[in-house]
Design an enzyme around this catalytic site. Sequence first.
Site: not given
Length: 340
Positions: A183, A226, A230
């Site tokens: 993302h 996440h 990350d």
Amino acid sequence: MGSVSKTVISARGASPDDEQNGTKNGISNGSEWAKCIFLFFFLFIAGMSNWAVLAYTHDYVPRESLPDIVFSLVSEQRWASSLGDFCVALCIVMLGALLVIHQHRGTILKRVVFCAGTLYAMRSVTLAATQLPSGYTDNQGRCRDQVESEAGVFFGRLFEQTIRIGFQSKDQMLCGDLLFSGHTLVMVTCSLAVAYYLPKSIKPLQWVSHVACLIGMICMTISRTHYTIDVVIAYWLSNMVFRMYHAYCEVDMCMERRKSILYSWWPCRIVDWLEQDIVPGRLENRCQLPWRRSTPRGQERGGASAESSDSSVTMCDNITTSHHQKHVSISSSSTYPLPC
């Protein structure tokens, strides 16, 4: 002026007549099609490799979440996951709108696709190398059951991920798709492209994508989609790949590009091929709707030939154009720009 231009071309290993006759329309179009096909398969294979790794590693990922500094400060906010997805979509829409209005939309699209493909290729390596458990409070309830690895199960999951383009149900999902955040790489790459290529008259619109990117990264963490690491790694790598690509493009002479330390990094060899028909330097950010024909003002900086039927192909070898003139002197050791 003409003699200088011929000297530059000869130094690149081509005859002086190549400036006018070396690149025919058929050859140029064939080269552009080859680049488009390469970029399509590069991004497709990079994305597929991510989904393939997830389909396989789901059955081996532990279910006990790891400690995280944000998790210890903020409880899981499930609503933030949907908001994060919205921020991703908004950044993509902003990039799409930019491609519609920008004169050099084809060049921008090629650059963004290569950056995204490179990042997804990196991500597939990290996913395969280290499997992190999901950070949800209830991993057992949010993640699908783990089963014995079978070819049918693997290909079924891979097909499902492919048709959904990586998006999953929020309740029953494949887990382990973590290091690093997909993302975030999409949001950061889109927002960087929007900020870099927006014409000056509408430059303030870049803050829409910047704010969406920031909110999206926060949502990825507080929703526990996440881990913090990350998001941080994805932010760093996305910036690195995008800025290194464009730093290479902004080296204002092809011969200087080959001397740059960037050229020793093997992806820049591919970048050099992708940019060979584009005049070195920064693109001129100018609006032009796709259904409007450009006026025959000559070739624009940064490869207007790819977007206009009224101009010929601008090759990296052609140092002089009507809007991008270079006066250079070539010695046995280096090149020096002279004042115009």
